[in-house]
Design a protein around this motif. Structure first.
Motif, PDB file in Angstrom:
ATOM      1  N   LEU A 198      73.521 105.592  85.678  1.00 49.15           N
ATOM      2  CA  LEU A 198      72.205 106.221  85.803  1.00 49.15           C
ATOM      3  C   LEU A 198      71.733 106.807  84.476  1.00 49.15           C
ATOM      4  O   LEU A 198      70.561 106.686  84.116  1.00 49.15           O
ATOM      5  CB  LEU A 198      72.250 107.301  86.879  1.00 49.15           C
ATOM      6  CG  LEU A 198      72.722 106.827  88.264  1.00 49.15           C
ATOM      7  CD1 LEU A 198      72.815 107.999  89.220  1.00 49.15           C
ATOM      8  CD2 LEU A 198      71.768 105.769  88.810  1.00 49.15           C
ATOM      9  N   ARG A 199      72.640 107.413  83.754  1.00 44.85           N
ATOM     10  CA  ARG A 199      72.265 108.000  82.461  1.00 44.85           C
ATOM     11  C   ARG A 199      71.885 106.905  81.466  1.00 44.85           C
ATOM     12  O   ARG A 199      70.944 107.058  80.676  1.00 44.85           O
ATOM     13  CB  ARG A 199      73.444 108.825  81.921  1.00 44.85           C
ATOM     14  CG  ARG A 199      73.115 109.666  80.701  1.00 44.85           C
ATOM     15  CD  ARG A 199      74.237 110.648  80.435  1.00 44.85           C
ATOM     16  NE  ARG A 199      75.531 109.982  80.496  1.00 44.85           N
ATOM     17  CZ  ARG A 199      76.449 110.082  79.541  1.00 44.85           C
ATOM     18  NH1 ARG A 199      76.199 110.790  78.465  1.00 44.85           N
ATOM     19  NH2 ARG A 199      77.613 109.487  79.655  1.00 44.85           N
ATOM     20  N   GLN A 200      72.614 105.788  81.510  1.00 41.88           N
ATOM     21  CA  GLN A 200      72.287 104.674  80.616  1.00 41.88           C
ATOM     22  C   GLN A 200      70.940 104.059  80.972  1.00 41.88           C
ATOM     23  O   GLN A 200      70.160 103.694  80.092  1.00 41.88           O
ATOM     24  CB  GLN A 200      73.375 103.609  80.690  1.00 41.88           C
ATOM     25  CG  GLN A 200      74.702 104.021  80.071  1.00 41.88           C
ATOM     26  CD  GLN A 200      75.738 102.928  80.230  1.00 41.88           C
ATOM     27  OE1 GLN A 200      76.207 102.655  81.336  1.00 41.88           O
ATOM     28  NE2 GLN A 200      76.092 102.291  79.129  1.00 41.88           N
ATOM     29  N   LEU A 201      70.656 103.940  82.269  1.00 45.79           N
ATOM     30  CA  LEU A 201      69.381 103.373  82.695  1.00 45.79           C
ATOM     31  C   LEU A 201      68.208 104.209  82.184  1.00 45.79           C
ATOM     32  O   LEU A 201      67.155 103.674  81.829  1.00 45.79           O
ATOM     33  CB  LEU A 201      69.326 103.283  84.221  1.00 45.79           C
ATOM     34  CG  LEU A 201      70.043 102.103  84.862  1.00 45.79           C
ATOM     35  CD1 LEU A 201      70.095 102.271  86.375  1.00 45.79           C
ATOM     36  CD2 LEU A 201      69.370 100.787  84.498  1.00 45.79           C
ATOM     37  N   ALA A 202      68.394 105.504  82.146  1.00 48.00           N
ATOM     38  CA  ALA A 202      67.321 106.390  81.710  1.00 48.00           C
ATOM     39  C   ALA A 202      66.978 106.194  80.233  1.00 48.00           C
ATOM     40  O   ALA A 202      65.867 106.534  79.797  1.00 48.00           O
ATOM     41  CB  ALA A 202      67.717 107.841  81.962  1.00 48.00           C
ATOM     42  N   LYS A 203      67.904 105.634  79.470  1.00 51.31           N
ATOM     43  CA  LYS A 203      67.668 105.432  78.039  1.00 51.31           C
ATOM     44  C   LYS A 203      66.939 104.134  77.724  1.00 51.31           C
ATOM     45  O   LYS A 203      66.489 103.929  76.595  1.00 51.31           O
ATOM     46  CB  LYS A 203      69.006 105.445  77.292  1.00 51.31           C
ATOM     47  CG  LYS A 203      69.765 106.765  77.380  1.00 51.31           C
ATOM     48  CD  LYS A 203      71.093 106.651  76.639  1.00 51.31           C
ATOM     49  CE  LYS A 203      71.906 107.930  76.753  1.00 51.31           C
ATOM     50  NZ  LYS A 203      73.221 107.808  76.045  1.00 51.31           N
ATOM     51  N   LEU A 204      66.851 103.238  78.719  1.00 57.69           N
ATOM     52  CA  LEU A 204      66.217 101.943  78.455  1.00 57.69           C
ATOM     53  C   LEU A 204      64.710 102.097  78.257  1.00 57.69           C
ATOM     54  O   LEU A 204      64.079 102.931  78.911  1.00 57.69           O
ATOM     55  CB  LEU A 204      66.482 100.984  79.618  1.00 57.69           C
ATOM     56  CG  LEU A 204      67.913 100.512  79.828  1.00 57.69           C
ATOM     57  CD1 LEU A 204      67.962  99.514  80.980  1.00 57.69           C
ATOM     58  CD2 LEU A 204      68.474  99.878  78.565  1.00 57.69           C
ATOM     59  N   PRO A 205      64.131 101.281  77.377  1.00 56.44           N
ATOM     60  CA  PRO A 205      62.675 101.321  77.200  1.00 56.44           C
ATOM     61  C   PRO A 205      61.958 100.984  78.499  1.00 56.44           C
ATOM     62  O   PRO A 205      62.424 100.146  79.279  1.00 56.44           O
ATOM     63  CB  PRO A 205      62.428 100.239  76.133  1.00 56.44           C
ATOM     64  CG  PRO A 205      63.742 100.042  75.456  1.00 56.44           C
ATOM     65  CD  PRO A 205      64.787 100.316  76.491  1.00 56.44           C
ATOM     66  N   GLU A 206      60.823 101.623  78.734  1.00 56.39           N
ATOM     67  CA  GLU A 206      60.046 101.374  79.949  1.00 56.39           C
ATOM     68  C   GLU A 206      59.524  99.938  79.999  1.00 56.39           C
ATOM     69  O   GLU A 206      59.144  99.450  81.056  1.00 56.39           O
ATOM     70  CB  GLU A 206      58.864 102.351  80.026  1.00 56.39           C
ATOM     71  CG  GLU A 206      59.282 103.792  80.272  1.00 56.39           C
ATOM     72  CD  GLU A 206      59.813 104.009  81.674  1.00 56.39           C
ATOM     73  OE1 GLU A 206      59.454 103.227  82.574  1.00 56.39           O
ATOM     74  OE2 GLU A 206      60.581 104.973  81.868  1.00 56.39           O
ATOM     75  N   THR A 207      59.530  99.276  78.856  1.00 55.12           N
ATOM     76  CA  THR A 207      59.016  97.902  78.798  1.00 55.12           C
ATOM     77  C   THR A 207      59.991  96.888  79.390  1.00 55.12           C
ATOM     78  O   THR A 207      59.630  95.730  79.587  1.00 55.12           O
ATOM     79  CB  THR A 207      58.713  97.515  77.347  1.00 55.12           C
ATOM     80  OG1 THR A 207      59.876  97.749  76.546  1.00 55.12           O
ATOM     81  CG2 THR A 207      57.548  98.344  76.806  1.00 55.12           C
ATOM     82  N   VAL A 208      61.237  97.301  79.646  1.00 56.26           N
ATOM     83  CA  VAL A 208      62.236  96.388  80.208  1.00 56.26           C
ATOM     84  C   VAL A 208      62.217  96.504  81.737  1.00 56.26           C
ATOM     85  O   VAL A 208      62.635  97.530  82.280  1.00 56.26           O
ATOM     86  CB  VAL A 208      63.649  96.701  79.680  1.00 56.26           C
ATOM     87  CG1 VAL A 208      64.669  95.763  80.318  1.00 56.26           C
ATOM     88  CG2 VAL A 208      63.694  96.586  78.164  1.00 56.26           C
ATOM     89  N   PRO A 209      61.761  95.474  82.459  1.00 58.42           N
ATOM     90  CA  PRO A 209      61.776  95.536  83.920  1.00 58.42           C
ATOM     91  C   PRO A 209      63.219  95.510  84.435  1.00 58.42           C
ATOM     92  O   PRO A 209      64.032  94.710  83.987  1.00 58.42           O
ATOM     93  CB  PRO A 209      61.018  94.263  84.344  1.00 58.42           C
ATOM     94  CG  PRO A 209      60.311  93.796  83.107  1.00 58.42           C
ATOM     95  CD  PRO A 209      61.154  94.237  81.961  1.00 58.42           C
ATOM     96  N   VAL A 210      63.510  96.390  85.382  1.00 55.02           N
ATOM     97  CA  VAL A 210      64.863  96.483  85.932  1.00 55.02           C
ATOM     98  C   VAL A 210      64.800  96.404  87.457  1.00 55.02           C
ATOM     99  O   VAL A 210      64.022  97.119  88.087  1.00 55.02           O
ATOM    100  CB  VAL A 210      65.564  97.799  85.528  1.00 55.02           C
ATOM    101  CG1 VAL A 210      67.001  97.818  86.061  1.00 55.02           C
ATOM    102  CG2 VAL A 210      65.543  97.987  84.019  1.00 55.02           C
ATOM    103  N   ARG A 211      65.621  95.517  88.019  1.00 53.78           N
ATOM    104  CA  ARG A 211      65.775  95.424  89.462  1.00 53.78           C
ATOM    105  C   ARG A 211      67.245  95.580  89.815  1.00 53.78           C
ATOM    106  O   ARG A 211      68.121  95.249  89.021  1.00 53.78           O
ATOM    107  CB  ARG A 211      65.254  94.077  90.002  1.00 53.78           C
ATOM    108  CG  ARG A 211      63.750  93.908  89.881  1.00 53.78           C
ATOM    109  CD  ARG A 211      63.292  92.561  90.412  1.00 53.78           C
ATOM    110  NE  ARG A 211      61.848  92.428  90.312  1.00 53.78           N
ATOM    111  CZ  ARG A 211      60.991  92.790  91.251  1.00 53.78           C
ATOM    112  NH1 ARG A 211      61.453  93.289  92.392  1.00 53.78           N
ATOM    113  NH2 ARG A 211      59.695  92.647  91.084  1.00 53.78           N
TER     114      ARG A 211
END
Length: 400
Positions: free
Chosen positions: A339-352
Motif C-alpha cells: 500500500l505504501r509503495q502504491l501511494a508513491k506511483l505517479p497518478e498517470t499510471v493506471p492501476v487495477r
C-alpha cells in the motif's frame, strides 16, 4: 482423448495451452497429454476456438473420452489405432537435467533436427514443453518469429527469460512465490496469439534462474534488469508476491509503464497464508507439495505425479527459506507493505487489482485497503485467477 500410440488406452491431461474462449490456428498446440510412455503436445487439426474445458489437468481418461468443447472442425475421436487423432512426431520425454550443452539439453528429437537445419542454438532457447523441454514450436518461433529466449547474465548469476512476439504492446508477466514462468503458459499463449509481445521470466530463487533470493530487493533488481531489456511502454502484470515486485518495478520505471495489473496481490493486509508460504519453502515430498497446492484453488491439486515430483525436487533445495522469512512471520504476519509503495506511483499510471473471493492465501478483504486510485475487481476464483478464470484475466490485461 486422442490415442498417441497403438498401445495407449488412457491418458492424463497435463496442462491446457489455450485458455477457454481463445481462438487457435491450425497446428497450434492445444494441450499436453501424458501416457505411460510419453508426454506430447496435441496440435489443432484446423482453426477454431476452445469453448469449454471438460477435463482438468491431472484427470485420467480413456481414449475417446471427451476432453473439451470446441468451435470448428475436429476429427472424430475413434479409439481404433487406424483412425486416431494422434500427434505427428510425438515427442518423448527427455532426461530431466538441464545443462549448457546442446547435447544434454532437454529437447525433443524433432526440435533438435529443426534446430540443426536452421542453424539455431538450443542453449539460447527456453522450452515451453513439460519441465522446460524444448519443442519443435520453440525452435520454429525462434527462427521465424524472432523469439528471444534464453538467459540474461548478471553478476549474481543468470536469469531465465522468454520473450515471444515481434509487435504489439509489450506485456511483462511476473509469477508469485514458489512458482515459475510456466504458471503463465496458457495466459502468455493467448496474449501472443492476440498480437502482443509477451515476456515471462523466473524470479530469483525460482525455476531455472541461478540468482538466489535472500530478500525482496533482489527480486526487484532482477525484474528491473528484465524490464530494461524490453521495448516500452510496458504493461506489467504481477501475481501474489510478483505483484509486490511489479509495484516496485513500476516505481522505478515511471513513464515507461502504460498500466499495472495486480492479481491476488500480497502486501495489502496484515495477514497472509503462512501455512502455504512457509510450507512450500520447507517442503521436499510429493505428498506435502500436493497438500499445499490445494491452497491455490481447484486446479492447484490437479498436477500430474511427474509434475509434483519435479516440484518437490525443486523445493527440496531450500532456495526459498530465506525469502519466506522476509515475506511473512511464522504466524503469517506480512512483512511487506504494498500500500505504501502504491501511494508513491505517479497518478498517470493506471492501476487495477483483482482478488479471488475463494482465495485461501490472500484474503479478498484486503481489497478494502487499496487506495482509491486502484480499480478493484472481484473474481470467483482461488489464489490463481489466471488458472481459474483465464478469460477474465486476459480481458483485464488487454482492455485494462
Amino acid at each position: 482423448m486422442p490415442r498417441l500410440g497403438e498401445t495407449m488406452e488412457e491418458g492424463v491431461v497435463v496442462q491446457w495451452l489455450v485458455a477457454e474462449g481463445a481462438a487457435y490456428g491450425r497446428g497450434d498446440a492445444i494441450l499436453e497429454i501424458e501416457t505411460d510412455k510419453t508426454v506430447a503436445e496435441v496440435p489443432a487439426l484446423s482453426e477454431g476456438r476452445l469453448l469449454r474445458i471438460l477435463a482438468q489437468p491431472g484427470e485420467r481418461l480413456a481414449v475417446g473420452a471427451p476432453i473439451a468443447e470446441v468451435e470448428g472442425e475436429v476429427e472424430s475421436a475413434d479409439p481404433a489405432p487406424t483412425n486416431r487423432a494422434a500427434v505427428k512426431d510425438a515427442p518423448v520425454v527427455a532426461a530431466p537435467t538441464v545443462t549448457r550443452s546442446d547435447d544434454r539439453l532437454r529437447a525433443t528429437p524433432l526440435a533438435r533436427r529443426v534446430a540443426r537445419e536452421r542453424g539455431i542454438r538450443l542453449d539460447g532457447l527456453i522450452g515451453t514443453g513439460r519441465r522446460g523441454r524444448i519443442e519443435r514450436a520453440d525452435v520454429e518461433r525462434a527462427g521465424a518469429q524472432n523469439v528471444s529466449s534464453g538467459w540474461i547474465d548478471t553478476p549474481k548469476g543468470r536469469i531465465a527469460l522468454e520473450v515471444e512476439g515481434q509487435q504489439g504492446q509489450t506485456i511483462l508477466l511476473i509469477h508469485g512465490f514458489a512458482g515459475d514462468r510456466t504458471a503463465w503458459a496458457a495466459t502468455a499463449s493467448t496474449l501472443r496469439r492476440s498480437g502482443n509481445r509477451v515476456a515471462t521470466f523466473d524470479l530469483p530463487g525460482h525455476g531455472e534462474t541461478e540468482v538466489e533470493a535472500p530478500d525482496m530487493a533482489v527480486l526487484s533488481d532482477a525484474a528491473l534488469i528484465v524490464a530494461d531489456s524490453l521495448p516500452g511502454p510496458l504493461v506489467i502484470v504481477g501475481h501474489s508476491l510478483g505483484a509486490a515486485v511489479a509495484v516496485a518495478l513500476a516505481e522505478q520505471l515511471g513513464s515507461r509503464i502504460s498500466r499495472l495489473l495486480l492479481l491476488t496481490p500480497a502486501g495489502c493486509g496484515s495477514q497472509i497464508g503462512a501455512e502455504f508460504v512457509h510450507g512450500m519453502a520447507q517442503a521436499s515430498t510429493v505428498g506435502k507439495i500436493a497438500h499445499l497446492l490445494r491452497f491455490l484453488g481447484p486446479k492447484g491439486g490437479a498436477l500430474s505425479d511427474a509434475a509434483l515430483t519435479q516440484m518437490a525436487k525443486q523445493m527440496g533445495r531450500g532456495r526459498l527459506l530465506a525469502l519466506a522469512k522476509a515475506v511473512a512471520s511464522p504466524e503469517g504476519r506480512q512483512k511487506i507493505d504494498l500500500l505504501r509503495q502504491l501511494a508513491k506511483l505517479p497518478e498517470t499510471v493506471p492501476v487495477r487489482a483483482a482478488f479471488g473471493t475463494e482465495d485461501r492465501v490472500v484474503s479478498a478483504n484486503d481489497a478494502m485497503n487499496m487506495p482509491s486510485r486502484v480499480a478493484v475487481h472481484f473474481l470467483p476464483t482461488g489464489h490463481m485467477p489466471q488458472w481459474d478464470a483465464p478469460r477474465d484475466v486476459v480481458d483485464l490485461i488487454l482492455k485494462g
